[in-house]
Enzyme design. Structure first.
Site, short mmCIF file in Angstrom:
data_model
loop_
_atom_site.label_atom_id
_atom_site.label_comp_id
_atom_site.label_asym_id
_atom_site.label_seq_id
_atom_site.Cartn_x
_atom_site.Cartn_y
_atom_site.Cartn_z
N HIS A 85 0.84 -1.21 0.00
CA HIS A 85 0.00 0.00 0.00
C HIS A 85 0.88 1.26 0.00
CE1 HIS A 85 -3.42 -2.56 0.44
NE2 HIS A 85 -3.07 -2.96 1.65
N ASP A 109 -5.00 -8.05 -3.56
CA ASP A 109 -5.30 -7.85 -2.14
C ASP A 109 -6.65 -8.41 -1.71
OD1 ASP A 109 -5.26 -6.98 0.47
OD2 ASP A 109 -5.29 -4.84 0.02
ZN LIG Z 1 -3.40 -6.83 2.64
#
Ligand SMILES: [Zn+2]
Length: 444
Positions: free
Chosen positions: A269, A316
């Site tokens: 991220h 994800d």
């Molecule tokens: Zn994750």
């Protein structure tokens, strides 16, 4: 040579495609690449655009059960997490194998040849140990093997529920399944797992919320041993604020001080990094894994890695499983943010989806069509309604990156073995039916 593939058009790493590429395979490796040839008799014909294998660097397989169920309404990352915990509560080794196998099969159909599984669902409900402490890792390894994809199990240390000014908060409820008690117990369990062929182990720090600085050092040392270390970093502003309040610094600074930033480290991220954080990451030679379809679904924000930082991609939460969508989102989100175009070339975006992703997962000899590399080939059909007329040598790569998708993937070879042919998975039958049944089992 035990396999020959003739590619109508292939991407060999530059800005353009090459017509008529013959790939000789010996064992699981590419033995030779010949350019500009006709299709010889006996070669498997790959019509369309052939790419190296795609690497899905950040997966939580069980999140696939949430697709379509968490996108409505006004919820936040934190309400989404409550739904995710409901699924985590129900999984056992058998149902996890079933769900992960179907999910990895979906990934193979989407052209993903290697998956990084950020794995923290280690123990039975209440944190009770299974008699085989790595039974959940073994279920994931079996799922990947049966689905024909390579796997990096990023075995995740997850010790606490959050950080506060008065210390780390204990795990409660379903989170107890994630915890090994302390970092040494985590390390002992990780070291005792012997992965099968095609599977390797890496280390992961769940986040600064879940691992204190002393424990981070232990995990980082195991990451040095294994050559792979991943960590969720600064996905949400709230994490930055909590870290600042507890330690007086950013999550990235805390990781740097704990020795967790190295050339084998990947920050997942990294949405809310300061300029100073970005310098720490680039100075350490670490990479960043962006997961744009999840980050936009959860309203996290847009991560903007500084130039020079290696970027890889992950699906994800599996809101969608489509690495072409992740790749173009990196560029298109940046266009929206800046009001300008042309931040990354199609070749750079494809590099993130292939070679950079494999490197981040500890498979540096995969992700390119070149002599000596692992023989992974992904062919995108250019006769589909989405790509018809766009497959030229000059512009075909941009067409695939900006208009192609998982549904256009026609053939997939992993380590010299055909896993998908003509859009059909050769090892797992009825992938949609298996997904539906596995998910139905998971829901209340
Ligand atoms: Zn994750």
């Amino acid at each position: 040579v035990n396999g020959r593939y003739w590619c109508e058009l292939a991407w060999l790493g530059g800005d353009t495609l090459t017509a008529g590429v013959l790939v000789d395979v010996s064992g699981d490796r590419i033995a030779a690449v010949h350019n500009g040839t006709g299709a010889p008799a006996g070669a498997v014909r790959l019509d369309g655009i052939t790419l190296p294998g795609l690497a899905n660097v950040h997966s939580h397989a069980f999140h696939r059960a949430l697709r379509g169920r968490t996108h409505r309404g006004r919820g936040t990352f934190w309400t989404w997490r409550d739904r995710m915990y409901e699924v985590a509560e129900r999984l056992d080794p058998e149902s996890y194998l079933e769900l992960a196998r179907a999910t990895y099969a979906e990934m193979a159909l989407a052209g993903m040849t290697t998956v990084g599984e950020f794995h923290y669902l280690h123990h039975a409900p209440g944190g009770i140990r299974y008699s085989e402490p790595n039974v959940m890792s073994a279920a994931l390894a079996a799922a990947a093997t049966e689905a024909g994809v390579r796997l990096s199990i990023l075995d995740t240390c997850y010790l606490s529920a959050g950080v506060s000014a008065s210390g780390m908060l204990p795990l409660t409820g379903v989170q107890q399944r994630f915890g090994d008690g302390d970092a040494d117990a985590w390390a002992g369990r990780v070291r005792s797992f012997v992965p099968p062929a095609g599977v390797r182990t890496g280390a992961a720090i769940h986040s600064v919320r879940a691992v204190d600085p002393a424990a981070m050092r232990t995990v980082a040392a195991v990451g040095d041993e294994l050559g792979v270390l991943h960590v969720h970093v600064s996905e949400q502003q709230a994490e930055n604020e909590a870290c600042q309040a507890a330690y007086g610094c950013s999550p990235t600074q805390l990781l740097a001080d704990a020795g967790a930033l190295g050339t084998h480290s990947t920050l997942v991220h990294a949405t809310h990094l300061s300029t100073v954080d970005g310098k720490l990451v680039s100075g350490a030679g670490s990479g960043i894994c962006l997961c744009p379809t999840t980050e936009r679904d959860l309203a996290d924000g847009i991560g903007t890695p500084a130039p020079g930082i290696p970027v890889s991609l992950g699906s994800d939460s599996h809101a969608v499983i489509d690495l072409f969508e992740e790749a173009r989102a990196v560029e298109l989100d940046e266009r929206l943010r800046t009001g300008g175009r042309g931040h990354r070339t199609p070749a750079e975006l494809m590099h993130a989806a292939t070679e950079a992703g494999h490197r981040a997962l500890g498979w540096p000899d995969a992700g390119r069509i070149a002599t000596g590399a692992l023989a992974d080939l992904v062919t995108v059909d250019t006769r589909t309604v989405r790509l018809a007329g766009a497959a030229t040598e000059a512009d075909g790569l941009a067409a695939v990156v900006f208009a192609g998708g998982a549904a256009d993937v026609r053939h997939v070879v992993v380590g010299g073995r055909r896993v998908v042919a003509d859009g059909t998975h050769l090892l797992v039958d009825d992938v949609p039916g298996r997904l539906a049944r596995a998910i139905e089992r998971m829901l209340p």
